[in-house]
Write a protein that holds these residues in place. Sequence first.
Motif, PDB file in Angstrom:
ATOM      1  N   GLY A 163       0.805  -1.207   0.000  1.00 44.34           N
ATOM      2  CA  GLY A 163       0.000   0.000   0.000  1.00 44.34           C
ATOM      3  C   GLY A 163       0.840   1.260   0.000  1.00 44.34           C
ATOM      4  O   GLY A 163       0.550   2.229  -0.719  1.00 44.34           O
ATOM      5  N   ARG A 164       1.902   1.255   0.793  1.00 41.35           N
ATOM      6  CA  ARG A 164       2.785   2.420   0.818  1.00 41.35           C
ATOM      7  C   ARG A 164       3.408   2.654  -0.557  1.00 41.35           C
ATOM      8  O   ARG A 164       3.561   3.794  -1.009  1.00 41.35           O
ATOM      9  CB  ARG A 164       3.886   2.217   1.863  1.00 41.35           C
ATOM     10  CG  ARG A 164       3.361   2.156   3.295  1.00 41.35           C
ATOM     11  CD  ARG A 164       4.503   2.029   4.301  1.00 41.35           C
ATOM     12  NE  ARG A 164       3.993   1.593   5.591  1.00 41.35           N
ATOM     13  CZ  ARG A 164       4.212   0.388   6.122  1.00 41.35           C
ATOM     14  NH1 ARG A 164       4.969  -0.499   5.483  1.00 41.35           N
ATOM     15  NH2 ARG A 164       3.693   0.082   7.298  1.00 41.35           N
ATOM     16  N   GLY A 165       3.756   1.561  -1.224  1.00 38.07           N
ATOM     17  CA  GLY A 165       4.309   1.687  -2.560  1.00 38.07           C
ATOM     18  C   GLY A 165       3.319   2.285  -3.541  1.00 38.07           C
ATOM     19  O   GLY A 165       3.692   3.114  -4.384  1.00 38.07           O
ATOM     20  N   LEU A 166       2.056   1.877  -3.431  1.00 36.28           N
ATOM     21  CA  LEU A 166       1.032   2.437  -4.314  1.00 36.28           C
ATOM     22  C   LEU A 166       0.859   3.928  -4.081  1.00 36.28           C
ATOM     23  O   LEU A 166       0.685   4.698  -5.035  1.00 36.28           O
ATOM     24  CB  LEU A 166      -0.295   1.720  -4.103  1.00 36.28           C
ATOM     25  CG  LEU A 166      -0.390   0.258  -4.543  1.00 36.28           C
ATOM     26  CD1 LEU A 166      -1.776  -0.297  -4.240  1.00 36.28           C
ATOM     27  CD2 LEU A 166      -0.073   0.109  -6.025  1.00 36.28           C
ATOM     28  N   ALA A 167       0.876   4.343  -2.823  1.00 35.37           N
ATOM     29  CA  ALA A 167       0.678   5.758  -2.511  1.00 35.37           C
ATOM     30  C   ALA A 167       1.782   6.630  -3.087  1.00 35.37           C
ATOM     31  O   ALA A 167       1.590   7.833  -3.292  1.00 35.37           O
ATOM     32  CB  ALA A 167       0.591   5.950  -0.994  1.00 35.37           C
ATOM     33  N   GLU A 168       2.938   6.029  -3.366  1.00 35.08           N
ATOM     34  CA  GLU A 168       4.065   6.785  -3.903  1.00 35.08           C
ATOM     35  C   GLU A 168       4.110   6.786  -5.425  1.00 35.08           C
ATOM     36  O   GLU A 168       4.991   7.402  -6.017  1.00 35.08           O
ATOM     37  CB  GLU A 168       5.374   6.189  -3.359  1.00 35.08           C
ATOM     38  CG  GLU A 168       5.526   6.326  -1.851  1.00 35.08           C
ATOM     39  CD  GLU A 168       6.730   5.573  -1.318  1.00 35.08           C
ATOM     40  OE1 GLU A 168       7.362   4.842  -2.123  1.00 35.08           O
ATOM     41  OE2 GLU A 168       7.025   5.700  -0.117  1.00 35.08           O
ATOM     42  N   ARG A 169       3.141   6.126  -6.059  1.00 38.80           N
ATOM     43  CA  ARG A 169       3.183   5.983  -7.512  1.00 38.80           C
ATOM     44  C   ARG A 169       2.942   7.290  -8.255  1.00 38.80           C
ATOM     45  O   ARG A 169       3.388   7.456  -9.386  1.00 38.80           O
ATOM     46  CB  ARG A 169       2.130   4.954  -7.958  1.00 38.80           C
ATOM     47  CG  ARG A 169       2.445   3.509  -7.599  1.00 38.80           C
ATOM     48  CD  ARG A 169       3.557   2.960  -8.472  1.00 38.80           C
ATOM     49  NE  ARG A 169       3.367   3.269  -9.873  1.00 38.80           N
ATOM     50  CZ  ARG A 169       2.506   2.637 -10.672  1.00 38.80           C
ATOM     51  NH1 ARG A 169       1.764   1.642 -10.208  1.00 38.80           N
ATOM     52  NH2 ARG A 169       2.403   2.990 -11.938  1.00 38.80           N
ATOM     53  N   ALA A 170       2.203   8.200  -7.655  1.00 34.95           N
ATOM     54  CA  ALA A 170       1.878   9.462  -8.329  1.00 34.95           C
ATOM     55  C   ALA A 170       1.600  10.523  -7.276  1.00 34.95           C
ATOM     56  O   ALA A 170       1.409  10.217  -6.091  1.00 34.95           O
ATOM     57  CB  ALA A 170       0.682   9.299  -9.260  1.00 34.95           C
TER      58      ALA A 170
END
Length: 248
Positions: free
Chosen positions: A143-150
């Motif tokens: 989830g943290r990785g997704l939040a950093e995608r854009a």
Amino acid sequence: MLVAAAVSPCPPLLVPEVAVGAALELEPARAACAEALAVLAAARPGLLVVVGPAPEGGRGPFPAGSAGTFRGFGVDLDVRLGRDDRAADGGAGARAATIPSGTLPAPLAVGAWLLASADWTASPVEGLGVGESFSPQRCAEAGRGLAERAERVALLVMGDGSACRTVKAPGYLDPRAEGFDALAARALGAADVAALAALDASLAYELKAAGRAPWQVLAGAAEEAGLRGRPLYEDAPYGVGYTVAVWS
């Protein structure tokens, strides 16, 4: 960072063509999902990621345009994840002539159908299939990785609660199921990140709650977002816990 999220159940029965005679039973859930997607669009995301449970062969990222199908449920209906210029009509009713055999796990295909039904054009769309066995820590990291995608990320989180609410439920009746679903629904409706992160993975597995891992991905993505939740729907038709909520 995460700017909005919608939570939806993921049974193929959400698709009226699959539900056939039972289509009206889930109409309130479909209406709630449409309302949640409108909130996501209003958040002006730069990227929308559909997150859902997946079997071993369907885990990992799916790019925009990934295909899914409901033919395994007896319906000649195919979908794509987000817009794809290669599809002749780009809608939920695209057929085999324009869309090849699907690769999306069924929950992500349901998410793709919801987006097509809502004529989603607010942002590019990608997908992520997560395993039922994923630990809470692994889900939070994803989830943290997704939040950093854009700069502005939105999530459409697909997942069901327990499948053990009645004797006719897929997992038969388990007296622990109602309490688990109530706890999860409260956390989803209130955007309670800590409560979602604390959901018992072993109990969720025993209750066949396929939404646990995707919900904990959402919890990881929302850790620093400060979002507020709003419950839109909660019920247990067919003995399975279904929740719709929106975070913004």
